[in-house]
Design a protein around this motif. Structure first.
Motif, short mmCIF file in Angstrom:
data_model
loop_
_atom_site.label_atom_id
_atom_site.label_comp_id
_atom_site.label_asym_id
_atom_site.label_seq_id
_atom_site.Cartn_x
_atom_site.Cartn_y
_atom_site.Cartn_z
N THR A 1 0.87 -1.05 -0.17
CA THR A 1 -0.10 -0.62 -0.32
C THR A 1 1.16 1.47 0.15
OG1 THR A 1 -1.37 -1.06 1.22
CG2 THR A 1 -1.56 0.74 1.02
N THR A 2 2.29 1.55 0.81
CA THR A 2 2.46 1.97 0.79
C THR A 2 3.36 2.45 -0.70
OG1 THR A 2 2.97 2.16 3.30
CG2 THR A 2 4.89 2.77 2.27
N VAL A 3 4.28 1.53 -0.85
CA VAL A 3 4.73 1.75 -2.21
C VAL A 3 3.56 1.76 -3.48
CG1 VAL A 3 7.30 1.30 -1.31
CG2 VAL A 3 5.03 -0.45 -2.28
N GLY A 4 2.60 1.37 -3.23
CA GLY A 4 1.97 1.56 -4.37
C GLY A 4 1.90 0.59 -5.38
N ILE A 5 2.65 -0.59 -5.45
CA ILE A 5 3.29 -1.37 -5.92
C ILE A 5 3.03 -2.86 -5.76
CG2 ILE A 5 5.15 -3.15 -7.08
CD1 ILE A 5 6.54 -0.71 -6.38
N ASN A 6 1.73 -3.86 -6.89
CA ASN A 6 1.31 -4.99 -6.00
C ASN A 6 1.59 -5.49 -6.05
OD1 ASN A 6 1.60 -5.98 -8.39
ND2 ASN A 6 -0.83 -5.45 -9.48
N GLN A 7 1.75 -7.08 -5.63
CA GLN A 7 2.77 -8.21 -5.22
C GLN A 7 3.27 -8.79 -5.88
OE1 GLN A 7 0.37 -11.13 -2.92
NE2 GLN A 7 2.24 -12.27 -2.29
N LYS A 8 2.38 -8.99 -7.34
CA LYS A 8 3.09 -9.56 -8.38
C LYS A 8 4.26 -8.39 -9.17
CE LYS A 8 1.78 -11.05 -13.13
NZ LYS A 8 1.03 -11.89 -13.99
N ARG A 9 3.36 -7.49 -9.43
CA ARG A 9 4.96 -6.06 -9.91
C ARG A 9 6.20 -6.40 -9.02
NH1 ARG A 9 6.45 -3.56 -13.45
NH2 ARG A 9 7.13 -1.36 -13.84
N TRP A 10 6.22 -6.28 -7.97
CA TRP A 10 6.84 -6.46 -6.60
C TRP A 10 7.39 -7.47 -7.00
CZ3 TRP A 10 10.30 -3.97 -4.45
CH2 TRP A 10 11.10 -4.21 -3.39
N GLY A 11 7.53 -8.65 -7.19
CA GLY A 11 8.02 -10.07 -7.53
C GLY A 11 8.42 -9.81 -9.05
N GLN A 12 8.20 -8.91 -9.74
CA GLN A 12 9.28 -9.04 -11.20
C GLN A 12 10.33 -8.18 -11.01
OE1 GLN A 12 5.39 -7.77 -13.27
NE2 GLN A 12 5.30 -9.65 -14.37
N ILE A 13 9.62 -6.96 -10.18
CA ILE A 13 10.84 -5.50 -9.69
C ILE A 13 12.29 -6.09 -9.78
CG2 ILE A 13 11.93 -3.48 -8.53
CD1 ILE A 13 8.19 -2.94 -10.07
N TYR A 14 11.96 -7.24 -7.96
CA TYR A 14 12.49 -8.11 -7.00
C TYR A 14 13.76 -8.90 -8.11
CZ TYR A 14 14.22 -9.72 -2.88
OH TYR A 14 16.10 -10.11 -1.30
N ARG A 15 12.34 -9.26 -8.50
CA ARG A 15 13.91 -10.09 -8.76
C ARG A 15 14.21 -10.05 -10.30
NH1 ARG A 15 9.17 -13.12 -8.68
NH2 ARG A 15 8.38 -12.69 -10.98
N GLY A 16 14.27 -9.41 -11.14
CA GLY A 16 15.12 -8.15 -12.03
C GLY A 16 14.38 -8.29 -13.03
#
Length: 66
Positions: free
Chosen positions: A26-41
């Motif tokens: 909620t704070t960063v405004g990124i959903n779980q799926k998108r965060w996973g994609q960003i985190y994994r590069g």
């Protein structure tokens, strides 16, 4: 973008084990799926996402790109 992963690992070593929760998403405004994609590069964060991530971890946004 492996730098985000590296920054989180450094924070974990210093103070806490990071486990994203509803508040983080909620704070960063990124959903779980998108965060996973960003985190994994697999995908690059937008400028606003990078700023939100940097703000959440209280680091300069430039640290995510060095």
């Amino acid at each position: 973008m492996e730098k985000i992963k590296q920054v989180i690992k450094q924070k974990e070593e210093k103070c806490f084990l990071f486990c994203p929760n509803r508040n983080f998403y909620t704070t960063v405004g990124i959903n779980q799926k998108r965060w996973g994609q960003i985190y994994r590069g697999k995908t690059e964060p937008t400028i606003s996402e990078a700023k939100a991530i940097a703000d959440f971890f209280e680091i300069p946004v430039t640290e995510l790109f060095q």
